[in-house]
Design an enzyme around this catalytic site. Structure first.
Site, mmCIF file in Angstrom:
data_model
loop_
_atom_site.group_PDB
_atom_site.id
_atom_site.type_symbol
_atom_site.label_atom_id
_atom_site.label_comp_id
_atom_site.label_asym_id
_atom_site.label_seq_id
_atom_site.Cartn_x
_atom_site.Cartn_y
_atom_site.Cartn_z
ATOM 1 C CG HIS A 312 75.615 64.080 -17.262
ATOM 2 N ND1 HIS A 312 76.404 65.195 -17.400
ATOM 3 C CD2 HIS A 312 75.515 63.526 -18.491
ATOM 4 C CE1 HIS A 312 76.748 65.328 -18.666
ATOM 5 N NE2 HIS A 312 76.228 64.334 -19.351
ATOM 6 C CG ASP A 369 73.845 57.100 -22.871
ATOM 7 O OD1 ASP A 369 74.778 57.641 -22.269
ATOM 8 O OD2 ASP A 369 73.751 57.077 -24.119
HETATM 9 C C1 SDX Z 1 77.269 60.270 -21.394
HETATM 10 O O1 SDX Z 1 79.985 64.235 -20.228
HETATM 11 C C2 SDX Z 1 79.020 64.148 -21.077
HETATM 12 O O2 SDX Z 1 78.527 65.196 -21.515
HETATM 13 C C3 SDX Z 1 78.632 62.735 -21.469
HETATM 14 C C4 SDX Z 1 77.363 62.599 -22.338
HETATM 15 C C5 SDX Z 1 77.553 63.211 -23.686
HETATM 16 O O3 SDX Z 1 76.533 63.612 -24.314
HETATM 17 O O4 SDX Z 1 78.700 63.212 -24.193
HETATM 18 O O5 SDX Z 1 76.268 63.217 -21.688
HETATM 19 C C6 SDX Z 1 77.028 61.123 -22.593
HETATM 20 O O6 SDX Z 1 78.347 59.754 -21.247
HETATM 21 C C7 SDX Z 1 76.186 60.151 -20.348
HETATM 22 C C8 SDX Z 1 76.634 59.275 -19.136
HETATM 23 C C9 SDX Z 1 76.453 57.789 -19.542
HETATM 24 N N1 SDX Z 1 77.023 56.921 -18.469
HETATM 25 C C10 SDX Z 1 76.202 56.241 -17.645
HETATM 26 O O7 SDX Z 1 74.968 56.319 -17.639
HETATM 27 C C11 SDX Z 1 76.950 55.311 -16.696
HETATM 28 C C12 SDX Z 1 76.348 55.429 -15.290
HETATM 29 N N2 SDX Z 1 76.697 56.752 -14.735
HETATM 30 C C13 SDX Z 1 77.866 56.861 -13.968
HETATM 31 O O8 SDX Z 1 78.878 55.947 -14.170
HETATM 32 C C14 SDX Z 1 78.282 58.283 -13.609
HETATM 33 O O9 SDX Z 1 77.152 58.930 -13.204
HETATM 34 C C15 SDX Z 1 78.984 59.122 -14.664
HETATM 35 C C16 SDX Z 1 80.170 58.413 -15.218
HETATM 36 C C17 SDX Z 1 78.036 59.465 -15.749
HETATM 37 C C18 SDX Z 1 79.437 60.408 -13.982
HETATM 38 O O10 SDX Z 1 80.447 60.076 -13.119
HETATM 39 P P1 SDX Z 1 81.090 61.158 -12.130
HETATM 40 O O11 SDX Z 1 80.681 62.540 -12.488
HETATM 41 O O12 SDX Z 1 82.544 60.871 -12.026
HETATM 42 O O13 SDX Z 1 80.361 60.880 -10.785
HETATM 43 P P2 SDX Z 1 80.861 59.841 -9.707
HETATM 44 O O14 SDX Z 1 81.188 58.545 -10.362
HETATM 45 O O15 SDX Z 1 81.898 60.512 -8.880
HETATM 46 O O16 SDX Z 1 79.521 59.622 -8.853
HETATM 47 C C19 SDX Z 1 79.209 60.480 -7.772
HETATM 48 C C20 SDX Z 1 78.490 59.582 -6.766
HETATM 49 C C21 SDX Z 1 79.300 58.338 -6.402
HETATM 50 O O17 SDX Z 1 78.856 57.925 -5.132
HETATM 51 P P3 SDX Z 1 79.751 58.378 -3.818
HETATM 52 O O18 SDX Z 1 81.191 57.957 -4.084
HETATM 53 O O19 SDX Z 1 79.611 59.908 -3.751
HETATM 54 O O20 SDX Z 1 79.115 57.672 -2.664
HETATM 55 O O21 SDX Z 1 77.286 59.071 -7.377
HETATM 56 C C22 SDX Z 1 77.384 57.662 -7.493
HETATM 57 C C23 SDX Z 1 78.841 57.299 -7.373
HETATM 58 O O22 SDX Z 1 78.990 55.969 -6.864
HETATM 59 N N3 SDX Z 1 76.862 57.316 -8.822
HETATM 60 C C24 SDX Z 1 76.074 56.281 -9.091
HETATM 61 C C25 SDX Z 1 75.781 56.385 -10.461
HETATM 62 N N4 SDX Z 1 76.389 57.459 -10.968
HETATM 63 C C26 SDX Z 1 77.074 58.021 -9.949
HETATM 64 N N5 SDX Z 1 75.604 55.282 -8.303
HETATM 65 C C27 SDX Z 1 74.806 54.385 -8.920
HETATM 66 N N6 SDX Z 1 74.447 54.419 -10.231
HETATM 67 C C28 SDX Z 1 74.927 55.403 -11.026
HETATM 68 N N7 SDX Z 1 74.594 55.448 -12.295
#
Ligand code: SDX
Length: 434
Positions: A312, A369
């Site tokens: 998140h 989720d």
């Molecule tokens: C919602 O914003 C809100 O408030 C949203 C929400 C709401 O109520 O409106 O809470 C609802 O959207 C919840 C999120 C649902 N999405 C998912 O579950 C999809 C999986 N999660 C990710 O795609 C990710 O965690 C996000 C999109 C939620 C957050 O993305 P960020 O903040 O841009 O973080 P990032 O992509 O920069 O990740 C940081 C690191 C990365 O690794 P490095 O580049 O540092 O090596 O963490 C890794 C990412 O690759 N990472 C994950 C991951 N989430 C982040 N690796 C594996 N699996 C994951 N789920």
């Protein structure tokens, strides 16, 4: 309709030195002690702008609606902890709270509930809209199109009275629109709303009743659904809410603005994640014992796999909504007797991930989720309707944020800047000379 509880106060100044010249920038502080550097005069004073891909460090507004502390896993609507609202309140009461800033009196809630109940039906000409959608359509673009089409049936919500009516109309008709989209996709006749049922029981009967049989909504399922809607009702400046504020800042119609929020929510990185979580759990269930293999891929930069429902932008600890939903999962499954196989896989994934350095270092925890889909599936919601359920929940939050923006004394149309990285000036060359 909305009212802000406290104001941000000027607390100090930040100093920025550029090309040997130092500029003072005011720091403002919110009611929970959050501090932000006010850069509204930065470009005019210094000639430079800030750059913040994804706005991870940028506040778009001051807001009194929802407070999140991502480090401590705190979520409050208008100061009330989400845990208390989920346990004691109802979705319509929480909707009023988000819209008005205070919990409604008994009389206010009764009147609001009556208003919503009396507006659940769809105009017969409007209902025919669904007949022209391919049955194979995903219900999210159908919902977005249907909500935008409300602008063609109802007057522009440009006065307080019309905005109140449009708000009631949207909250009232969203469940009917969702159920219509579902019934159309399975070739069944859509069911008319019933005024003798509460908000969620009415939705269940519009989803599952058929004209040729009696149907009585299960009150435990209806309550679980009501709690799910409460947990999704607002979440400050997330992607879809920021979209609503951006589109609304051009003074586009409220209906078109909400339709834009629905489209943003559909993305698998945002509200679409709940559907992806179930698809992920079902894939692991079929490919026996692949939880470890799946997590290996989720950590591999060369893979596009992500552990959906994990991570998140704000929560760097357990999403409080996921904590509540994990318990609700067990309660609903025990009541409706659904298979706990997917819940067991989800719990196994969580257990492995939360002890894995990759997830620990990146502070990746289950988000809202991760467990919501298991509950939706247990109460019979089809997987492609999960994000429509998120839409139903988030609707009052979107409207409350839109209202707050319209009443914000600092209101300006949204128009971010950029750092240009393209070609320098060059002259046109005729095709035969290229
Ligand atoms: C919602 O914003 C809100 O408030 C949203 C929400 C709401 O109520 O409106 O809470 C609802 O959207 C919840 C999120 C649902 N999405 C998912 O579950 C999809 C999986 N999660 C990710 O795609 C990710 O965690 C996000 C999109 C939620 C957050 O993305 P960020 O903040 O841009 O973080 P990032 O992509 O920069 O990740 C940081 C690191 C990365 O690794 P490095 O580049 O540092 O090596 O963490 C890794 C990412 O690759 N990472 C994950 C991951 N989430 C982040 N690796 C594996 N699996 C994951 N789920």
């Amino acid at each position: 309709m909305s009212k802000s509880s406290g104001e941000a106060t000027a607390s100090d100044t930040a100093q920025l030195t550029i090309d040997g010249k130092t500029f003072d920038l005011p720091i403002i502080e919110g009611t929970e002690g959050e501090r932000g550097i006010d850069i509204r005069k930065l470009r005019s004073q210094t000639g430079v702008i800030t750059l913040d891909a994804g706005f991870a460090n940028t506040g778009a507004c001051k807001s009194a609606i929802t407070f999140i502390d991502g480090e401590k896993g705190i979520l409050r609507y208008r100061g009330y902890p989400i845990e208390q609202l989920a346990q004691h309140s109802t979705f319509l009461e929480v909707s009023w709270l988000l819209l008005h800033g205070e919990l409604p009196s008994k009389a206010e809630l009764e009147e609001f509930t009556r208003e919503v109940t009396l507006h659940t039906m769809l105009h017969e000409d409007y209902r025919r809209l669904f007949d022209f959608m391919p049955k194979s359509s995903h219900p999210m673009p159908v919902a977005a199109a249907a909500v935008a089409a409300l602008s063609t049936f109802y007057p522009e919500p440009d006065t307080d009275d019309r905005i109140f009516r449009a708000t009631v109309r949207l909250l009232a008709k969203m469940p009917t629109i969702a159920a219509c989209a579902y019934k159309h996709s399975i070739g069944q006749p859509s069911m008319y709303p019933r005024n003798d049922l509460d908000y969620c029981s009415n939705f269940l009967q519009m989803m599952y009743a058929v004209p040729c049989e009696e149907y009585t909504p299960d009150p435990v399922v209806a309550r679980a659904l009501d709690q799910l809607l409460i947990l999704h009702a607002d979440h400050e400046q997330n992607c879809s809410t920021s979209t609503v504020r951006m589109v609304g800042s051009s003074h586009a119609s409220l209906y078109a603005t909400i339709a834009s929020g629905i489209s943003a929510l559909w993305g698998p990185l945002h509200g679409g994640a709940n559907q992806k979580v179930i698809e992920m759990l079902e894939r692991i269930a079929v490919e026996e014992g692949s939880a470890d293999e799946f997590l290996r891929k989720a950590k591999d930069k060369n893979e596009t796999t992500r552990l959906m429902g994990f991570g998140h932008r704000v929560y760097k600890s357990y999403d409080p909504r996921a904590k509540i939903l994990k318990q609700t999962c067990a309660d609903v499954l025990s009541r409706v007797g659904g298979s706990s196989r997917l819940l067991e896989i989800a719990q196994r994934l969580e257990e492995i991930a939360l002890s894995d350095d990759y997830f620990i270092e990146r502070k990746l925890f289950p988000n809202v989720d991760f467990y919501s889909g298991v509950i939706y599936q247990a109460i019979g919601i089809p997987v492609n309707m999960f994000t429509v359920m998120f839409t139903m929940g988030r609707l009052p939050g979107w409207i409350a944020q839109w209202l707050e923006m319209r009443h914000d004394p600092d209101f300006r149309i949204g128009r971010p800047r950029q750092i240009y990285t393209g070609e320098l000036m060059r002259d046109y060359v005729a095709a035969d000379k290229r």
